[in-house]
Design a protein around this motif. Structure first.
Motif, mmCIF file in Angstrom:
data_model
loop_
_atom_site.group_PDB
_atom_site.id
_atom_site.type_symbol
_atom_site.label_atom_id
_atom_site.label_comp_id
_atom_site.label_asym_id
_atom_site.label_seq_id
_atom_site.Cartn_x
_atom_site.Cartn_y
_atom_site.Cartn_z
ATOM 1 N N UNK A 6 -1.310 -1.400 -25.041
ATOM 2 C CA UNK A 6 -0.732 -2.613 -25.676
ATOM 3 C C UNK A 6 -0.040 -3.624 -24.756
ATOM 4 N N UNK A 7 0.514 -4.928 -25.154
ATOM 5 C CA UNK A 7 0.829 -5.766 -24.357
ATOM 6 C C UNK A 7 2.277 -5.208 -23.814
ATOM 7 N N UNK A 8 2.899 -4.219 -24.522
ATOM 8 C CA UNK A 8 4.039 -3.731 -24.175
ATOM 9 C C UNK A 8 3.895 -2.888 -22.908
ATOM 10 N N UNK A 9 2.834 -2.114 -23.175
ATOM 11 C CA UNK A 9 2.208 -0.996 -22.332
ATOM 12 C C UNK A 9 1.934 -1.988 -20.725
ATOM 13 N N UNK A 10 1.124 -2.763 -20.980
ATOM 14 C CA UNK A 10 1.000 -3.698 -19.402
ATOM 15 C C UNK A 10 2.227 -4.053 -19.094
ATOM 16 N N UNK A 11 3.152 -4.652 -19.915
ATOM 17 C CA UNK A 11 4.387 -5.049 -19.231
ATOM 18 C C UNK A 11 5.066 -3.856 -18.611
ATOM 19 N N UNK A 12 5.056 -2.752 -19.033
ATOM 20 C CA UNK A 12 5.532 -1.572 -18.517
ATOM 21 C C UNK A 12 5.065 -1.377 -17.190
ATOM 22 N N UNK A 13 3.664 -1.259 -16.998
ATOM 23 C CA UNK A 13 2.915 -1.168 -16.065
ATOM 24 C C UNK A 13 3.226 -2.123 -14.764
ATOM 25 N N UNK A 14 3.121 -3.290 -15.092
ATOM 26 C CA UNK A 14 3.568 -4.464 -14.285
ATOM 27 C C UNK A 14 4.950 -4.170 -13.790
ATOM 28 N N UNK A 15 5.853 -3.981 -14.599
ATOM 29 C CA UNK A 15 7.190 -3.948 -14.096
ATOM 30 C C UNK A 15 7.355 -2.663 -13.023
ATOM 31 N N UNK A 56 6.061 -13.611 -22.980
ATOM 32 C CA UNK A 56 4.779 -13.168 -23.856
ATOM 33 C C UNK A 56 3.566 -13.720 -23.421
ATOM 34 N N UNK A 57 3.472 -13.439 -22.033
ATOM 35 C CA UNK A 57 2.150 -13.802 -21.620
ATOM 36 C C UNK A 57 1.249 -12.748 -22.008
ATOM 37 N N UNK A 58 1.543 -11.349 -21.962
ATOM 38 C CA UNK A 58 0.645 -10.247 -22.437
ATOM 39 C C UNK A 58 0.248 -10.274 -23.669
ATOM 40 N N UNK A 59 1.179 -10.709 -24.616
ATOM 41 C CA UNK A 59 0.789 -10.874 -26.248
ATOM 42 C C UNK A 59 -0.113 -11.872 -26.330
#
Length: 449
Positions: free
Chosen positions: A56-65, A98-101
């Motif tokens: 999900x977009x949230x998953x990607x955000x966590x990985x990037x972080x 919200x770029x990943x969304x």
């Protein structure tokens, strides 16, 4: 027959029902997967090079972080000086916005089957956020700014040494003196895009002000070499005096790029070597054949440099850029240079003992008593060191009240010289006091020969 037809119809209906059921199930699965991919990234999808499928977009955000926390920038400077800056040290964070969304929304989830056979790479603009003050403080403490790693740049300059064609340009040295503002700018640019490694550019360092292709520097070098390419060597016995570019440069007047030869300094140089090596008029110390140490003053023998002519000729050779061994212009010369400039072949005349010795190549070959100038008549033989002016056979010596024919005549001081005196039967002793000569050294005929 009718039963057979009815069975066929029933099988057809059943087959259609099965196909419809299968199609319905496939459609349900397709729609379900499509709906799933409205919230998840499709197969073989990479977001900023991260394998994002089923995320999900949230998953990607966590990985990037999470990846950001591991981030380290390696900074390579001149001289193999390396520094590192971690995300934590720099206080890095990401502005997601919200770029990943938006990236997820840009996918067409209903085309998911196609992604089983292709890759899709999505790049977002990760906005890295940090404090400029924090980066400045970090940069100031980097190794490239340590005192032991800072090397000042060196301007190009005219060599101190002389090459084949005179002076030459020594290239500038870049050094290792970083410019803080430029270093901060390049590090900030690297952090903005999360580069793993940064090679600091030449713009991050102070440069030499004068480069090897500097027009004025090259013009000055060329003008210097109009004089300084000359190499003129003097040999004073075992002493070698070399006039090369390093010496001539000191004789040059430099005004900007213009060069002129100060002839006064050349004359001073000639005067200095004349004072050092001229022996004309000096008092010489002689170890007599009898073993006594005798000081001999007077006479016209010795090295006597023509300083005016020598200065003029040396200047001309310098201007012509000559490379040569030079013998100075002399009014008078001697057998050799040094304290014993009379050499190893000479005549030692001892007026006190009224005896002389003839040396050839350091070996005493002949000796004789003689009669010198008369003391009572005031015609004493002059003391000093002299060179024999010439040698003549069968000469007639003419004076104020005399005319004497001699077989051997060897003048050394005007009309004073050594010669045979056939009219004498005795030589040596005290004869010179009352019956001495007019100043000459009277010798037996065989000794004069």
């Amino acid at each position: 027959m009718e039963q057979r037809i009815r069975r066929r119809r029933r099988k057809t209906i059943e087959l259609r029902a099965i196909i419809l059921l299968v199609l319905t199930l496939v459609l349900i699965i397709y729609i379900g997967i499509s709906l799933y991919f409205t919230k998840h990234f499709l197969f073989n999808t990479y977001v900023n090079d991260i394998d994002a499928q089923n995320m999900t977009a949230s998953d990607i955000e966590e990985v990037v972080t999470s990846e950001l926390k591991k981030y380290v920038l390696t900074v390579n400077g001149r001289g193999d000086v390396t520094d590192t800056i971690s995300a934590d040290e720099a206080g890095l964070s990401l502005q997601m916005d919200d770029q990943f969304e938006e990236a997820l929304a840009s996918q067409n989830s209903f085309l998911w089957p196609a992604y089983l056979f292709k890759e899709d790479h999505i790049t977002t603009d990760n906005i890295v956020v940090y404090s400029a003050d924090t980066i400045e403080a970090l940069v100031e403490n980097l190794s490239i700014f340590s005192t032991e790693n800072i090397i000042e740049p060196v301007d190009a300059y005219i060599s101190d040494e002389i090459g084949e064609e005179g002076f030459y340009i020594v290239s500038e040295e870049a050094g290792q003196k970083p410019v803080k503002e430029k270093v901060i700018a390049e590090i900030s640019e690297a952090l903005d895009i999360l580069d793993a490694e940064l090679e600091l550019s030449d713009e991050c360092y102070e440069n030499a002000n004068v480069l090897s292709d500097n027009a004025e520097l090259n013009e000055l070098c060329n003008n210097l070499n109009q004089y300084c390419r000359a190499v003129i060597t003097y040999e004073f016995g075992s002493d070698i005096v070399t006039v090369d570019g390093t010496v001539i440069k000191e004789w040059c007047d430099i005004d900007g790029t213009q060069v002129s030869l100060d002839e006064t300094k050349v004359r001073d140089f000639v005067n200095s070597i004349a004072r050092q090596y001229d022996t004309f008029g000096t008092t010489r110390t002689l170890i007599s054949y009898t073993g006594e140490t005798v000081e001999v003053s007077g006479g016209d023998y010795g090295w006597w440099m023509d300083r005016t002519t020598e200065t003029s000729e040396l200047i001309e050779q310098i201007k012509a850029g000559e490379k040569t061994t030079r013998t100075p212009v002399y009014f008078g010369t001697a057998a050799e240079y040094g304290d014993t400039d009379w050499g190893s072949s000479y005549v030692e005349i001892n007026l006190t003992k009224q005896h002389l010795w003839v040396f050839v190549d350091g070996v005493m070959k002949e000796e004789s008593d003689f009669v010198s100038g008369c003391v009572n008549k005031g015609t004493c033989t002059p003391t000093g060191t002299y060179g024999i002016t010439y040698k003549e056979r069968d000469a007639t010596l003419v004076g104020e009240n005399y005319e004497s024919p001699v077989s051997y005549w060897m003048p050394f001081n005007g009309n004073v010289g050594m010669h045979d005196a056939s009219w004498r039967s005795e030589f040596g002793g005290e004869l010179y006091v009352t019956s001495g000569s007019h100043g000459c050294i009277n010798l037996p005929v065989d000794k004069a020969a």
